[in-house]
Design an enzyme around this catalytic site. Structure first.
Site, short mmCIF file in Angstrom:
data_model
loop_
_atom_site.label_atom_id
_atom_site.label_comp_id
_atom_site.label_asym_id
_atom_site.label_seq_id
_atom_site.Cartn_x
_atom_site.Cartn_y
_atom_site.Cartn_z
N ARG A 145 0.82 -1.20 0.00
CA ARG A 145 0.00 0.00 0.00
C ARG A 145 0.86 1.26 0.00
NH1 ARG A 145 -4.69 0.74 4.47
NH2 ARG A 145 -2.89 1.16 5.80
N LYS A 249 -2.60 6.87 1.01
CA LYS A 249 -2.50 7.25 2.43
C LYS A 249 -1.50 8.40 2.55
CE LYS A 249 -2.44 4.97 6.97
NZ LYS A 249 -3.85 5.22 7.31
N GLU A 285 -16.42 6.87 3.21
CA GLU A 285 -15.77 6.30 4.39
C GLU A 285 -15.79 7.27 5.55
OE1 GLU A 285 -11.64 5.25 4.22
OE2 GLU A 285 -11.16 6.82 2.80
#
Length: 409
Positions: A145, A249, A285
Site C-alpha cells: 500500500r 495514504k 468512508e
C-alpha cells in the site's frame, strides 16, 4: 575584539566556514574543542548504525514487555521508545538503514514534504504471543500500500522485502516496548516516507527519508470493544475529490479532516461519515476508517468500492473472515438510503480494528436534523464475532490459516 559568548562558540564550532571569520583566543579554542567534542558524543549517542549480520548469526530476540510502563493503562498516544528506523534515498538508490535514538530530525527548509505535502505513511501492529514470541500483522500488505501511495505522489518505491525487514528490525530493537501477552496492547508501527530534498518549483524531490517510529499502545477503547458511537454524516466538507488522492495514504487527506472532525465532536459526534464528493448520495468512508454495513438477515457484508476510498488492510482481513463464515461480501456503490437496511454499521481500521456505530445523523441547511439512521444499541453479534476472530489471530490464540502473522526474528 569582543569576547564570544559560549552559545555563539558552540554554534560556530559546528561550521568550519564560520571559523574563518573569527580570530580565536586560546580560551576560545578550548571552548570550540569542547563544543565539537560534545557534538561528536551527541551524534554517537543518537545514531546507531544497524549491524549487518550473516544469515544464521543474528542476535536473539529479547523478551517483550520488559520496559517500565503501566501496561494496563496504555491508551493510543505517543510514548517515547528506544529508537526509530531511518533510511535515506539519494542518488537514485536507498542507503543503509539506521536505528536512531533521538526523536528529532534535521530537515531542509526547502523540503518538498513541508511545501507540497509530498509525504505518505502507514500503520500496523506487532503482538506478543503467549510463548513470548512477537509477530507483525500483515506487514507485506502495508508494504504494497505504501508503494501505491508513493507512486501517486512521485516518491521512490520501497521494495516489499526491504519494508518488511525494516519493520522487523525496529520491532526487534524496541522489543522491550512490545506490550506483554494478555495486556490487550500492541506495538504500533508508523512508517513514514517524505520528500526531504529541497525544491521551490513544483517538482519531486531529489532526496527522500523513510522512517518507522514505534509506540506501545493499548486498546483504543478500554476493554476492547466500546459501546456503539454516534456518527455525523458530513455535508459541508468532502474528504477527497473524484480522481484525487483519496485512495492513497497521504498526509494531506488527514489534515483536511481536522476541521470537520473537531466540529462534529463539538456537536457530540465522535466520528464523521463522508459522502462522495460528486453527488453526496453515496457512502464513502469515515474520517480514518472504512465503512462496513452488516445485513444479518441476508448474511451480507457491504463496503463501498470507490477510487476515493483508502483500501483498508483491516477491511480486507475482515472480508476474508466473513466469506469463510458464509457471509456474502459485496464491494460496490452504497447509496445513502441503504443505511436504513443495515442491522450493524462498523468503522474499521488498524487502531481500533472495529468501532461499532450506533447511529448516523444528517443535518439540513437550516441546521435541523433531516435524517437519522439507527443501528444496534450494543455491540452487534457480527461485529463482536469478526472482532474476536481477527484479534485471536493477531494474538496467536487460534490457527493462522491465512499466514497473516510474520514472526520477528
Amino acid at each position: 575584539m569582543k569576547t564570544l559568548s559560549s552559545a555563539l562558540i558552540a554554534l560556530l564550532a559546528t561550521s568550519r566556514a564560520c571559523l574563518a571569520f573569527v580570530v580565536p583566543s586560546p580560551s576560545t579554542n578550548l571552548a570550540i574543542e569542547a563544543a565539537q567534542q560534545n557534538q561528536l558524543q551527541w551524534r554517537s549517542q543518537t545514531v546507531l548504525s544497524m549491524s549487518t549480520t550473516e544469515v544464521g548469526q543474528e542476535s536473539e530476540v529479547g523478551k517483550p514487555g520488559t520496559a517500565n510502563l503501566p501496561w494496563s493503562e496504555l491508551g493510543f498516544e505517543f510514548r517515547p521508545t528506544k529508537s526509530h528506523l531511518r533510511m535515506i534515498f539519494k542518488d537514485g538508490k536507498w542507503g543503509e538503514a539506521e536505528l536512531v535514538e533521538s526523536p528529532y530530525i534535521n530537515i531542509h527548509i526547502g523540503a518538498t514534504a513541508l511545501h507540497y505535502g509530498q509525504a505518505c505513511f502507514e500503520g500496523l501492529k506487532a503482538f506478543a504471543h503467549s510463548d513470548g514470541s512477537v509477530y507483525m500483522f500483515r506487514p507485506d500488505e502495508n508494504a504494497k500500500r505504501i508503494q501505491a501511495s508513493a507512486e501517486r505522489v512521485m516518491m521512490p518505491e520501497i521494495p516489499v522485502e526491504t519494508f518488511v525487514k525494516a519493520c522487523n528490525d525496529v520491532v526487534k530493537d524496541n522489543i522491550a516496548y512490545v506490550p506483554p501477552y494478555g495486556s490487550g496492547g500492541a506495538l504500533y508501527l508508523r512508517p513514514l516516507l517524505f520528500g526531504s530534498g529541497p525544491r521551490i518549483g513544483l517538482q519531486p524531490a531529489d532526496e527522500y527519508t523513510f522512517i518507522i517510529l514505534v509506540i506501545p499502545v493499548g486498546d483504543y477503547y478500554k476493554g476492547g470493544l466500546a459501546k456503539p458511537v454516534n456518527g455525523l454524516i458530513v455535508d459541508e466538507y468532502d474528504r477527497a475529490a473524484p480522481k484525487g488522492v483519496g485512495a492513497a495514504k497521504v498526509a494531506g487527506n488527514y489534515a483536511a479532516d481536522m476541521v470537520p472532525n473537531m466540529e462534529a465532536k463539538k456537536k457530540g459526534f465522535p466520528i464523521c461519515l463522508y459522502l462522495d464528493a460528486a453527488s453526496h448520495t453515496l457512502v464513502e468512508e469515515f474520517s480514518t476508517s472504512n465503512f462496513i454495513g452488516i445485513d444479518n438477515e441476508n448474511k451480507k457484508y457491504v463496503t463501498p468500492r470507490s477510487s476515493s476510498v483508502l483500501p483498508s488492510i483491516t477491511n480486507k482481513s475482515l472480508q476474508t473472515i466473513a466469506k469463510d463464515e458464509g457471509m456474502t461480501v459485496e464491494q460496490r456503490d452504497v447509496p445513502l438510503s441503504e443505511l436504513a437496511s443495515f442491522d450493524e454499521v462498523i468503522a474499521c481500521g488498524t487502531a481500533v480494528v472495529v468501532t461499532p456505530v450506533g447511529s448516523l445523523t444528517r443535518f439540513g441547511d437550516n441546521g435541523e436534523e433531516s435524517a437519522k439512521y439507527t443501528f444496534t444499541e450494543d455491540v452487534g453479534e457480527t461485529t463482536r464475532r469478526l472482532y474476536d476472530k481477527v484479534r485471536s489471530i493477531q494474538n496467536g490464540e487460534v490457527e493462522d490459516k491465512y499466514n497473516w502473522n510474520i514472526k520477528v526474528h
